[in-house]
Design a protein around this motif. Sequence first.
Motif, PDB file in Angstrom:
ATOM      1  N   PHE A   6       0.864  -1.183   0.000  1.00 39.57           N
ATOM      2  CA  PHE A   6       0.000   0.000   0.000  1.00 39.57           C
ATOM      3  C   PHE A   6       0.904   1.237   0.000  1.00 39.57           C
ATOM      4  CE2 PHE A   6      -2.339   3.441   1.922  1.00 39.57           C
ATOM      5  CZ  PHE A   6      -3.642   3.295   1.485  1.00 39.57           C
ATOM      6  N   ILE A   7       0.671   2.170  -0.930  1.00 40.56           N
ATOM      7  CA  ILE A   7       1.487   3.381  -1.019  1.00 40.56           C
ATOM      8  C   ILE A   7       0.657   4.575  -0.577  1.00 40.56           C
ATOM      9  CG2 ILE A   7       2.799   4.901  -2.541  1.00 40.56           C
ATOM     10  CD1 ILE A   7       3.485   2.511  -4.231  1.00 40.56           C
ATOM     11  N   SER A   8       1.090   5.193   0.507  1.00 41.00           N
ATOM     12  CA  SER A   8       0.421   6.377   1.057  1.00 41.00           C
ATOM     13  C   SER A   8       1.224   7.619   0.680  1.00 41.00           C
ATOM     14  CB  SER A   8       0.329   6.254   2.582  1.00 41.00           C
ATOM     15  OG  SER A   8      -0.117   7.472   3.164  1.00 41.00           O
ATOM     16  N   TYR A   9       0.546   8.631   0.145  1.00 41.09           N
ATOM     17  CA  TYR A   9       1.261   9.838  -0.292  1.00 41.09           C
ATOM     18  C   TYR A   9       0.282  10.989  -0.513  1.00 41.09           C
ATOM     19  CZ  TYR A   9      -0.472   9.283  -5.092  1.00 41.09           C
ATOM     20  OH  TYR A   9      -1.271   9.212  -6.202  1.00 41.09           O
ATOM     21  N   ARG A  10       0.824  12.188  -0.630  1.00 45.74           N
ATOM     22  CA  ARG A  10       0.026  13.353  -1.025  1.00 45.74           C
ATOM     23  C   ARG A  10       0.320  13.645  -2.491  1.00 45.74           C
ATOM     24  NH1 ARG A  10      -2.247  15.352   3.415  1.00 45.74           N
ATOM     25  NH2 ARG A  10      -1.084  15.356   5.393  1.00 45.74           N
ATOM     26  N   ARG A  11      -0.712  13.721  -3.304  1.00 44.24           N
ATOM     27  CA  ARG A  11      -0.502  13.905  -4.744  1.00 44.24           C
ATOM     28  C   ARG A  11       0.207  15.215  -5.047  1.00 44.24           C
ATOM     29  NH1 ARG A  11      -4.915  11.287  -3.817  1.00 44.24           N
ATOM     30  NH2 ARG A  11      -6.246  13.096  -3.546  1.00 44.24           N
ATOM     31  N   GLU A  12      -0.152  16.287  -4.339  1.00 49.52           N
ATOM     32  CA  GLU A  12       0.479  17.571  -4.613  1.00 49.52           C
ATOM     33  C   GLU A  12       1.896  17.651  -4.078  1.00 49.52           C
ATOM     34  OE1 GLU A  12      -2.023  18.060  -0.835  1.00 49.52           O
ATOM     35  OE2 GLU A  12      -2.036  16.928  -2.713  1.00 49.52           O
ATOM     36  N   GLY A 464       7.314  12.965 -16.859  1.00 46.37           N
ATOM     37  CA  GLY A 464       6.363  13.723 -16.057  1.00 46.37           C
ATOM     38  C   GLY A 464       5.193  12.856 -15.638  1.00 46.37           C
ATOM     39  N   SER A 465       4.553  13.222 -14.553  1.00 41.76           N
ATOM     40  CA  SER A 465       3.411  12.476 -14.043  1.00 41.76           C
ATOM     41  C   SER A 465       2.460  13.466 -13.390  1.00 41.76           C
ATOM     42  CB  SER A 465       3.870  11.415 -13.042  1.00 41.76           C
ATOM     43  OG  SER A 465       2.774  10.689 -12.549  1.00 41.76           O
ATOM     44  N   ASP A 466       1.219  13.520 -13.875  1.00 40.80           N
ATOM     45  CA  ASP A 466       0.257  14.508 -13.384  1.00 40.80           C
ATOM     46  C   ASP A 466      -1.092  13.856 -13.139  1.00 40.80           C
ATOM     47  OD1 ASP A 466       1.642  17.287 -13.682  1.00 40.80           O
ATOM     48  OD2 ASP A 466       2.102  16.229 -15.536  1.00 40.80           O
ATOM     49  N   ASN A 467      -1.917  14.558 -12.351  1.00 42.01           N
ATOM     50  CA  ASN A 467      -3.246  14.051 -12.026  1.00 42.01           C
ATOM     51  C   ASN A 467      -4.280  14.379 -13.104  1.00 42.01           C
ATOM     52  OD1 ASN A 467      -2.529  13.001  -9.448  1.00 42.01           O
ATOM     53  ND2 ASN A 467      -2.497  15.089  -8.650  1.00 42.01           N
ATOM     54  N   ALA A 471      -2.786  19.393 -16.905  1.00 44.88           N
ATOM     55  CA  ALA A 471      -1.486  19.653 -16.276  1.00 44.88           C
ATOM     56  C   ALA A 471      -0.347  19.044 -17.081  1.00 44.88           C
ATOM     57  CB  ALA A 471      -1.484  19.095 -14.854  1.00 44.88           C
ATOM     58  N   ALA A 472      -0.610  17.940 -17.776  1.00 48.34           N
ATOM     59  CA  ALA A 472       0.439  17.268 -18.545  1.00 48.34           C
ATOM     60  C   ALA A 472       0.722  17.959 -19.875  1.00 48.34           C
ATOM     61  CB  ALA A 472       0.051  15.814 -18.787  1.00 48.34           C
ATOM     62  N   ARG A 473      -0.261  18.630 -20.455  1.00 49.90           N
ATOM     63  CA  ARG A 473      -0.091  19.211 -21.792  1.00 49.90           C
ATOM     64  C   ARG A 473       1.049  20.223 -21.878  1.00 49.90           C
ATOM     65  NH1 ARG A 473      -6.563  19.694 -22.856  1.00 49.90           N
ATOM     66  NH2 ARG A 473      -6.822  17.695 -23.981  1.00 49.90           N
ATOM     67  N   PRO A 474       1.202  21.147 -20.909  1.00 49.59           N
ATOM     68  CA  PRO A 474       2.323  22.099 -21.017  1.00 49.59           C
ATOM     69  C   PRO A 474       3.683  21.407 -20.997  1.00 49.59           C
ATOM     70  CG  PRO A 474       0.694  22.890 -19.428  1.00 49.59           C
ATOM     71  CD  PRO A 474       0.319  21.496 -19.773  1.00 49.59           C
ATOM     72  N   GLU A 475       3.809  20.313 -20.256  1.00 49.09           N
ATOM     73  CA  GLU A 475       5.070  19.585 -20.227  1.00 49.09           C
ATOM     74  C   GLU A 475       5.408  19.025 -21.602  1.00 49.09           C
ATOM     75  OE1 GLU A 475       4.562  16.605 -17.265  1.00 49.09           O
ATOM     76  OE2 GLU A 475       5.000  17.946 -15.589  1.00 49.09           O
ATOM     77  N   VAL A 476       4.408  18.473 -22.273  1.00 50.16           N
ATOM     78  CA  VAL A 476       4.629  17.904 -23.595  1.00 50.16           C
ATOM     79  C   VAL A 476       4.965  18.993 -24.606  1.00 50.16           C
ATOM     80  CG1 VAL A 476       3.480  16.709 -25.501  1.00 50.16           C
ATOM     81  CG2 VAL A 476       3.238  15.858 -23.163  1.00 50.16           C
ATOM     82  N   GLU A 477       4.282  20.115 -24.534  1.00 48.64           N
ATOM     83  CA  GLU A 477       4.579  21.221 -25.448  1.00 48.64           C
ATOM     84  C   GLU A 477       6.004  21.734 -25.240  1.00 48.64           C
ATOM     85  OE1 GLU A 477       2.828  22.240 -27.990  1.00 48.64           O
ATOM     86  OE2 GLU A 477       1.393  20.648 -27.494  1.00 48.64           O
ATOM     87  N   ARG A 478       6.434  21.791 -23.984  1.00 47.20           N
ATOM     88  CA  ARG A 478       7.797  22.227 -23.698  1.00 47.20           C
ATOM     89  C   ARG A 478       8.815  21.247 -24.277  1.00 47.20           C
ATOM     90  NH1 ARG A 478       7.153  22.625 -18.777  1.00 47.20           N
ATOM     91  NH2 ARG A 478       8.257  20.804 -17.941  1.00 47.20           N
ATOM     92  N   ALA A 479       8.522  19.957 -24.185  1.00 46.98           N
ATOM     93  CA  ALA A 479       9.431  18.953 -24.743  1.00 46.98           C
ATOM     94  C   ALA A 479       9.498  19.054 -26.259  1.00 46.98           C
ATOM     95  CB  ALA A 479       8.978  17.557 -24.316  1.00 46.98           C
ATOM     96  N   ARG A 480       8.363  19.274 -26.897  1.00 44.31           N
ATOM     97  CA  ARG A 480       8.383  19.416 -28.352  1.00 44.31           C
ATOM     98  C   ARG A 480       9.182  20.644 -28.781  1.00 44.31           C
ATOM     99  NH1 ARG A 480       1.910  18.062 -29.245  1.00 44.31           N
ATOM    100  NH2 ARG A 480       2.100  15.788 -28.960  1.00 44.31           N
ATOM    101  N   GLY A 481       9.048  21.714 -28.011  1.00 46.24           N
ATOM    102  CA  GLY A 481       9.815  22.918 -28.311  1.00 46.24           C
ATOM    103  C   GLY A 481      11.299  22.758 -28.076  1.00 46.24           C
ATOM    104  N   ALA A 482      11.675  21.759 -27.254  1.00 49.61           N
ATOM    105  CA  ALA A 482      13.080  21.504 -26.963  1.00 49.61           C
ATOM    106  C   ALA A 482      13.689  20.484 -27.917  1.00 49.61           C
ATOM    107  CB  ALA A 482      13.238  21.019 -25.527  1.00 49.61           C
ATOM    108  N   GLY A 483      12.956  20.124 -28.974  1.00 49.47           N
ATOM    109  CA  GLY A 483      13.516  19.221 -29.972  1.00 49.47           C
ATOM    110  C   GLY A 483      13.063  17.785 -29.877  1.00 49.47           C
TER     111      GLY A 483
END
Length: 548
Positions: A6-12, A464-467, A471-483
């Motif tokens: 069992f993994i207990s954690y805070r998502r944020e 990246g890992s998001d809820n 939230a995930a879309r900006p990460e992907v756009e940044r990666a595409r812009g980085a080549g």
Amino acid sequence: MSARIFISYRREDSAGWVGRLVDDMGEHFGAENVFQDIHSIAPGSDFVDAINETLEVADCVLAVIGPNWLSGPDPKNRRIMHDGDYVRLELATALDRKLRVIPVLVGGAQMPGPDDLPESIRSLSRRNAAELSDRRWDYDIGRLVEVIRRTTGATPQSSTQVAESRRSVASVFSGPRRAALLGVLALGLPVLGLGAWLIYPAPPPDGEGVAVDAARRAGGWQRTGAHSVADVGAGVDARIWLVQADGGVAWTTDGRSFASIQAQGFARVAADRGGSAWGVGHNKTLWRFPADGAPHQMVRSPPVVDVAVSAKGRLWLVGDDASIWWTDDGQTFTRDARTSDFARIAAGPNETVVGVGRNATAWILRDSWVQIRPGGIADAAVAPNGSVWLLTADGRAERSEDGQRFAPVESAGFRSISVSRDGAVWAVGADGTLWLRPPGETSLGRISGPPSSTEAVTALVVFGSDNSLSAARPEVERARGAGFPSATIYRREGLYRSVIEFPTQQAANEALARARALSRSASDAYVRQVAAWCPNGTRSADGFKDCL
């Protein structure tokens, strides 16, 4: 039998780290045996009832603690103090049922003290914690798996299954000796006088290890007789100092014969002049290892996480708050006010000092600290001639004569590097083996081009890992812009994973260091085989691919 975890954690607080932890635990113990709060609860289920039902059959609870786990600077108004806090509920239930609860520290977090916790979970502060370091993730996961197996009697999945994505580090010690050492280390202190530790010949590599060894040998690296090594320190003296995976310390001059000192509980080591050395304990204390005689603690030292010695004998330190310190006598310590936020330090002739930031950047000290690499760096070393060696986050070595322009050196899978006084380079593999690159070796690696976009996707770099999808879309756009035009989103285990698709695992491995520069922390970037990560295939959805 496999452990039910069992993994207990805070998502944020720790969602990025937990995404990878869930993957790793699933690979070792089976995905069906890993429970991740709301992502494993069926829609319409009562949260409290579901937690209770799951804990009834759980063998082990991993309490993931990140920098914001307590949630709030005011001790009287922190979320953990609220009766309805779900993390408090999970842990209180687990402790009340006498389950094995293991605190897992991520993101440089510290264990909370008893005064930080409510009465119902106060005993958590007395439990020995496992740390998952961004720089040594695979090694730390291997140790955590071993602890879970040992304390629950579980049997991890077969080596063939686990090797589909990652090989864990194994210990060379027998069960009784390992148990004794873990019992000592549970105190959190370097302990002296436990006797010598032995370095056995490493077992021959198999599977992925064969390719890694071949890449190392192609770069002129030679395998020594040492096995289960965690760190290496070479430099101004003939002795090469080693920290073993269980915290023991020894030295060698040739990589074939080894002399131990009676010390345990250490994490880092640096060679000094006259056959002596310096060590950093797991509890962040600084120790001196004389050429002859017993180690002794430098009681005036600030808490430290790394140490390096220049050719002139100046000691450079990284504090546990990521600050830089130096001392010439081990008694008076001066803080370098010009910089902070460091994780590793290296030093050489003419007071050449190179640091690695917690964000995996590399810096060199001139009149001020100057950035020499923008990201993707895990360790550094300075040679006697002043040349700088770097290890990338995916374990590849690079060399620079001027500290500005770096050339790749054919290599793979290294996690620690140091250069001795004769110019020989010593490196520790992620599998714990010790390698030597003799002076004068000139073999350099090649720089691979980008993969063809027409080839089938077989490997991913997950960064990246998001809820939520938004939230995930900006990460992907940044990666595409980085080549990285093949960056996209996969949904797996209820989380939206930012990934980069590649036709081969080699191509993914070669891009890993660049991808880690995009992620919020180094632990958010790792390589996965598509067939193992999504064994039932994928289907296209609105803006992402869904793992079936």
